[in-house]
Design an enzyme around this catalytic site. Structure first.
Site: not given
Ligand code: ATR
Length: 268
Positions: A65, A101
């Site tokens: 990420k 997220d």
């Protein structure tokens, strides 16, 4: 057919292909969505090749990420705050990175569970990448106060200072909270985090970002303390996927039926 992948290492257990295919089916779209385990030293090259060959979009999970964020030409505000991204899209020859997220978690908490964040006193347990990903979206929902605690106090202090919230030592938490979020990876290996029962009030709600079991160690702790409203993070997984789906297809799928299907499949 538009081509999508989720990249990670490991990636075997990813539910993203199943979730995205459910969304696509719901909206009458035909997509190709697979998972790919990328060698740790080949991430940037893999991404470039994927888009050079006409790929439409990528989801990215651990441990890539941060690299995804670094690789992008343009980053969304949520990716910038997290310094990490989970969604990539090529737009006019530029690689755009997003982080869905935190907004996914917020969506799950406020919509599926119907809990409120506004004016609430919130405790976040953990100070890793997962917390970095949720802080900005959480703060944008106007809580009264956010306090971070972590096994390693210095990490909580650093993160709290960066985002303008408070840190406390994990064994000296003051008062009780409306919402407690577990963002540690402690439950993954079955290990527990020792939190005092005094931080729980009659109305406290507890959310675990982990979804690997129906009742995580944190959820068991919460129930033992008398908390009635507890949730694991499966809904966050589905909601972050829906937000990625929307970035690529400009359509918002109905997450509720997909949540039910995935929960059944995982026997949660
Ligand atoms: P992620 O990106 O998922 O947040 P991470 O950056 O490795 O992963 O962070 C993991 C978090 O879980 C950290 O807050 C870690 O605490 P430390 O900063 O002290 O390492 C926390 N954590 C992991 N195992 C734990 C355990 N057994 N007890 C308490 N906290 C734990």
């Amino acid at each position: 057919m538009k081509k999508f992948l989720v990249l990670g290492n490991p990636i075997k257990h990813s539910q993203s292909p199943a979730i995205h295919q459910q969304f696509a089916q719901q909206l009458g779209l035909e997509i190709s969505y697979d998972k790919a385990e990328v060698p740790l030293d080949d991430f940037a090259n893999f991404v470039k090749t994927f888009f050079a060959e006409g790929g439409e979009g990528l989801n990215v999970t651990l441990p890539f990420k941060e690299q995804t964020f670094a690789l992008a030409d343009v980053v969304s505000p949520s990716a910038k705050a997290a310094r990490a991204a989970n969604t990539l899209k090529m737009k006019n020859g530029e690689l755009h990175a997003y982080n869905t997220d935190g907004r996914g978690m917020l969506q799950d908490i406020t919509h599926r569970l119907g809990w409120s964040v506004r004016d609430k006193r919130i405790l976040i347990v953990g100070a890793g990448g997962a917390v970095r990903g949720i802080l900005q979206p959480l703060l944008s929902a106007s809580p009264e106060e956010v306090i971070i605690v972590n096994r390693t106090f210095e990490k909580a202090q650093r993160l709290a200072a960066e985002f303008g919230v408070y840190a406390q030592p994990i064994d000296q938490i003051e008062g009780s909270f409306d919402l407690i979020i577990n963002a540690t990876s402690a439950g993954l290996d079955g290990s527990d985090i020792s939190l005092s029962a005094t931080i729980v009030a009659a109305h406290t709600q507890c959310y675990d970002m982990l979804y690997q079991s129906a009742e995580t160690p944190f959820m068991s702790w919460a129930k033992c303390c008398g908390v009635n409203e507890v949730s694991n993070g499966l809904g966050m997984l589905v909601e972050q996927a829906a937000l990625s789906f929307n970035i690529w297809h400009r359509q918002a799928p109905d997450t509720r039926p997909v949540f039910d299907i995935i929960r059944k499949e995982l026997k949660l």
